[in-house]
Write a protein that holds these residues in place. Structure first.
Motif, PDB file in Angstrom:
ATOM      1  N   THR A 323      40.453  47.717  49.012  1.00 42.21           N
ATOM      2  CA  THR A 323      39.442  46.873  49.660  1.00 42.21           C
ATOM      3  C   THR A 323      40.007  46.156  50.876  1.00 42.21           C
ATOM      4  N   ASN A 324      39.088  45.700  51.699  1.00 40.72           N
ATOM      5  CA  ASN A 324      39.395  44.766  52.770  1.00 40.72           C
ATOM      6  C   ASN A 324      38.636  43.487  52.445  1.00 40.72           C
ATOM      7  N   VAL A 325      39.359  42.423  52.110  1.00 40.13           N
ATOM      8  CA  VAL A 325      38.764  41.192  51.576  1.00 40.13           C
ATOM      9  C   VAL A 325      38.809  40.071  52.607  1.00 40.13           C
ATOM     10  N   PHE A 326      37.698  39.350  52.727  1.00 42.50           N
ATOM     11  CA  PHE A 326      37.645  38.112  53.512  1.00 42.50           C
ATOM     12  C   PHE A 326      37.528  36.976  52.499  1.00 42.50           C
ATOM     13  N   TRP A 327      38.554  36.111  52.403  1.00 47.89           N
ATOM     14  CA  TRP A 327      38.588  35.095  51.345  1.00 47.89           C
ATOM     15  C   TRP A 327      38.136  33.736  51.870  1.00 47.89           C
ATOM     16  N   LEU A 328      37.242  33.089  51.135  1.00 47.36           N
ATOM     17  CA  LEU A 328      36.668  31.811  51.564  1.00 47.36           C
ATOM     18  C   LEU A 328      36.761  30.743  50.485  1.00 47.36           C
ATOM     19  N   LYS A 342      30.891  41.645  42.503  1.00 49.02           N
ATOM     20  CA  LYS A 342      29.484  42.047  42.479  1.00 49.02           C
ATOM     21  C   LYS A 342      29.272  43.106  43.550  1.00 49.02           C
ATOM     22  N   ILE A 343      28.989  44.328  43.100  1.00 46.99           N
ATOM     23  CA  ILE A 343      28.725  45.452  43.988  1.00 46.99           C
ATOM     24  C   ILE A 343      27.313  45.928  43.697  1.00 46.99           C
ATOM     25  N   THR A 399      26.454  50.304  50.336  1.00 48.84           N
ATOM     26  CA  THR A 399      26.925  50.375  48.952  1.00 48.84           C
ATOM     27  C   THR A 399      28.448  50.291  48.855  1.00 48.84           C
ATOM     28  N   SER A 400      29.091  49.876  49.957  1.00 48.57           N
ATOM     29  CA  SER A 400      30.535  49.639  49.923  1.00 48.57           C
ATOM     30  C   SER A 400      30.847  48.144  49.958  1.00 48.57           C
ATOM     31  N   ARG A 401      29.831  47.335  50.137  1.00 49.65           N
ATOM     32  CA  ARG A 401      30.042  45.896  50.294  1.00 49.65           C
ATOM     33  C   ARG A 401      30.042  45.187  48.946  1.00 49.65           C
ATOM     34  N   PHE A 402      30.813  44.123  48.858  1.00 50.68           N
ATOM     35  CA  PHE A 402      30.878  43.371  47.600  1.00 50.68           C
ATOM     36  C   PHE A 402      31.143  41.903  47.884  1.00 50.68           C
ATOM     37  N   VAL A 403      30.887  41.082  46.880  1.00 48.19           N
ATOM     38  CA  VAL A 403      31.303  39.685  46.916  1.00 48.19           C
ATOM     39  C   VAL A 403      32.184  39.421  45.705  1.00 48.19           C
ATOM     40  N   ALA A 411      33.342  33.273  46.400  1.00 44.70           N
ATOM     41  CA  ALA A 411      34.564  32.812  47.058  1.00 44.70           C
ATOM     42  C   ALA A 411      35.075  33.794  48.098  1.00 44.70           C
ATOM     43  N   GLY A 412      34.448  34.949  48.205  1.00 43.04           N
ATOM     44  CA  GLY A 412      34.910  35.920  49.177  1.00 43.04           C
ATOM     45  C   GLY A 412      34.038  37.151  49.151  1.00 43.04           C
ATOM     46  N   GLY A 413      34.385  38.093  49.963  1.00 40.53           N
ATOM     47  CA  GLY A 413      33.626  39.336  50.018  1.00 40.53           C
ATOM     48  C   GLY A 413      34.392  40.354  50.818  1.00 40.53           C
ATOM     49  N   GLY A 414      33.834  41.546  50.911  1.00 38.33           N
ATOM     50  CA  GLY A 414      34.517  42.554  51.686  1.00 38.33           C
ATOM     51  C   GLY A 414      33.891  43.916  51.561  1.00 38.33           C
ATOM     52  N   ILE A 415      34.684  44.927  51.883  1.00 38.83           N
ATOM     53  CA  ILE A 415      34.232  46.310  51.843  1.00 38.83           C
ATOM     54  C   ILE A 415      35.243  47.143  51.066  1.00 38.83           C
ATOM     55  N   ILE A 416      34.751  48.231  50.479  1.00 37.40           N
ATOM     56  CA  ILE A 416      35.624  49.143  49.735  1.00 37.40           C
ATOM     57  C   ILE A 416      36.044  50.267  50.672  1.00 37.40           C
ATOM     58  N   THR A 417      37.350  50.461  50.790  1.00 35.56           N
ATOM     59  CA  THR A 417      37.872  51.468  51.706  1.00 35.56           C
ATOM     60  C   THR A 417      38.426  52.695  50.995  1.00 35.56           C
ATOM     61  N   GLY A 418      38.579  52.617  49.663  1.00 36.32           N
ATOM     62  CA  GLY A 418      39.105  53.771  48.944  1.00 36.32           C
ATOM     63  C   GLY A 418      38.996  53.610  47.440  1.00 36.32           C
TER      64      GLY A 418
END
Length: 575
Positions: A323-328, A342-343, A399-403, A411-418
């Motif tokens: 994943t590529n995560v953006f943490w908040l 949550k996907i 359908t690659s995005r998640f929180v 607390a964060g979110g991102g995308i699935i890369t593999g």
């Protein structure tokens, strides 16, 4: 607002640092495109006069939000503002968390963005963070609006310095701004009308002209069909026995008669009918619409699965993801702590397994460390409690995005890369093949549960030899049976010397014994039974193997004996 019926729609998001004038820009566009309810502009001006407050266009947005909060229907609720070309729908995202939540889990997906930077303050950390979020979420059409030029004396030098600085940042995150537009939201320069009088040095597009020049991808109906399952509704009144699979179509199109496979389970059926509330049932359902359909076969599926057409490219299925995560979050994203991911409609417990490159989203500086701090972006490997279905970010972004949820907060979110292999990948693959080829009964699991007045459940009793496992199991079976439950007890020995009689070495083939026992569990649960299984010293790996193969709705694990000799997590213990 008749244009709402004939124009195409485009979802846009307006982002930027606090107090840089996002609401003013939107309010000015509402007013200048005559998209306000009749009399609203005059009403807000009069309220300001009565309260001795200077009028601001941002107040228009506040007024509309107040009306929506009170349940008042307004014309601009759907068509937030319109031009001669199209209707623009604003994705309201006032902050990082709201932005991520709305973009990742909301129904609206932005095709373009307006990023606002105030001329008097310049590029701020949040300007960079929002730019990075746009890049991470795959939004490539970005107009940068340099607002409050009136407060900077309409200085060309100030404008060009911001263009130079922010262009360098955007280049690093692979975004090329469609334009940098110097505006004054308060005075209206270059929003809907040219600001040539105050900024004769600028001859480019206004904000509205730039929006109209954006390419509209429309609904992604040409992509493979994806519908995260929201729920399965069963009707019982007037002998109505329909079971309607409900959700919102993210991509693609589906038609009655299409073969559908649900992931991660791999269960397959054919669409019997497409359902509609108080309307003639449509022939098909396309991306962006809520959907409900019945199936030819009575298969057991649950919320969180993704429906896909059987003859199209399937989604990925894995319990370990890159994943590529953006943490908040307030606390760092770290290992050895449980979170929820949550996907789509799936919500699964997860842990951070590995942290790769960590980057500060405001300055793009890289670090190597074992956790992710607030406002940092990182390449992470995340392990999930159970497998989920998804697509990769470069194939189907929605359908690659998640929180990520820490406690009760996003607390964060991102995308699935593999998708990554794990110790149960092969087992899951075999389970999907089994489910795809399962010869279905005409009696559903729900029908059996209704007839038996119980949910199929698994009770596992384990512990050392001579610790009373079988005695406890037999007594429990007797009590449940006397209470009217449909229950059956099976000891591991019955499996080993029966189904497993062809296996030469019991010790060397322990994993295969567990696998075959789990297949028996799957059949017994499908029949609607409460099954009690006993085995010697099961481990956490063994339990996960059984769970992966049989997918029990409920599982209760009991340990018997004075000492716990494995790494198992149990619900009850008897000594």
């Amino acid at each position: 607002m008749d244009t709402c019926k004939t124009h195409e729609d485009m979802n846009i998001v307006v982002v930027g640092h606090v107090d840089h004038g996002k609401s003013t820009i939107v309010g000015r566009m509402l007013a200048d495109t005559n998209s306000l309810p009749k009399g609203k502009l005059e009403q807000v001006r009069e309220n300001c006069r009565r309260n001795a407050k200077p009028f601001e266009y941002a107040f228009l947005l506040d007024a509309l939000k107040d009306e929506q909060a009170q349940g008042i229907t307004i014309d601009s609720a759907r068509c937030f503002f319109s031009t001669e070309k199209r209707n623009y729908i604003i994705i309201d995202a006032p902050g990082h968390i709201e932005f991520l939540k709305n973009m990742v889990t909301g129904a609206a997906r932005a095709e373009a963005a307006v990023l606002v930077i105030a001329a008097d303050e310049g590029v701020m950390e949040n300007s960079n963070r929002h730019g990075y979020l746009l890049s991470m979420l795959g939004i490539k059409q970005v107009a940068v609006v340099v607002n409050k030029m009136d407060l900077a004396g309409y200085s060309r030098e100030v404008y060009e310095n911001i263009v130079m600085e922010y262009s360098r940042f955007l280049k690093k995150i692979n975004i090329t701004a469609s334009s940098f537009i110097p505006v004054s939201g308060m005075m209206g320069d270059n929003v809907a009308l040219s600001g040539g009088k105050n900024m004769p040095w600028y001859s480019g597009l206004t904000v509205l002209e730039q929006l109209d020049s954006f390419h509209s991808e429309g609904l992604p109906s040409d992509m493979p069909f994806r519908m995260p399952v929201q729920d399965v509704y069963k009707f019982t009144m007037n002998n109505d026995n329909r079971r309607i699979v409900a959700g919102t179509v993210d991509t693609g199109t589906v038609t009655a008669g299409d073969s559908i496979t649900f992931y991660p389970s791999g269960k397959r059926s054919r669409i019997k009918s497409i359902e509609s509330f108080n309307a003639e049932p449509p022939q098909n359902i396309t991306a962006g619409n809520s959907a409900g359909f019945t199936l030819v076969d009575q298969i057991f599926i649950t919320r969180g699965e993704i429906a896909a057409k059987s003859d199209e490219k399937p989604p990925e299925v894995a319990a370990k993801i890159k994943t590529n995560v953006f943490w908040l979050g307030r606390e760092p994203f770290k290992k050895d702590k449980n979170y929820f991911i949550k996907i789509g409609t799936a919500k699964v417990e997860c842990v951070l397994e590995r942290v790769g490159r960590v980057m500060n989203a405001s300055n793009l500086n890289n670090e190597k460390k074992e956790w992710v701090e607030r406002h940092e972006v990182a390449d992470c490997v995340i392990s999930l409690r159970k497998p989920v279905a998804f697509d990769l970010s470069d194939e189907i972004p929605t359908t690659s995005r998640f929180v990520l949820i820490d406690g009760y907060e996003i607390a964060g979110g991102g995308i699935i890369t593999g998708a990554m292999e794990d110790q149960f990948s092969d087992v899951r693959h075999q389970v999907m093949i089994r489910n795809t080829n399962w010869i279905k009964s005409s009696i559903s699991r729900e029908d059996r549960a209704s007839r038996y007045k119980q949910k199929p459940s698994l009770i596992i009793i384990t512990g050392p030899r001579q610790s009373g496992k079988k005695t406890l199991a037999r007594e429990l079976e007797k009590v449940l049976f006397q209470n009217g439950e449909m229950v059956y007890f099976i000891g591991m020995g019955s499996v080993v010397y029966g189904v497993d009689a062809d296996l030469k070495s019991r010790k060397r083939n322990r994993e295969e014994h567990i696998r075959r026992a789990a297949e028996i569990v799957n059949i017994m649960l499908d029949s609607g039974m409460i099954l009690i299984l006993t085995a010697i010293e099961l481990t956490a790996y063994d339990i996960e193997m059984i769970r992966t193969i049989s997918n029990p709705p409920d599982i209760l694990t009991v340990w018997t004996g004075d000492e716990v000799s494995t790494d198992i997590e149990f619900n009850l213990r008897f000594t």
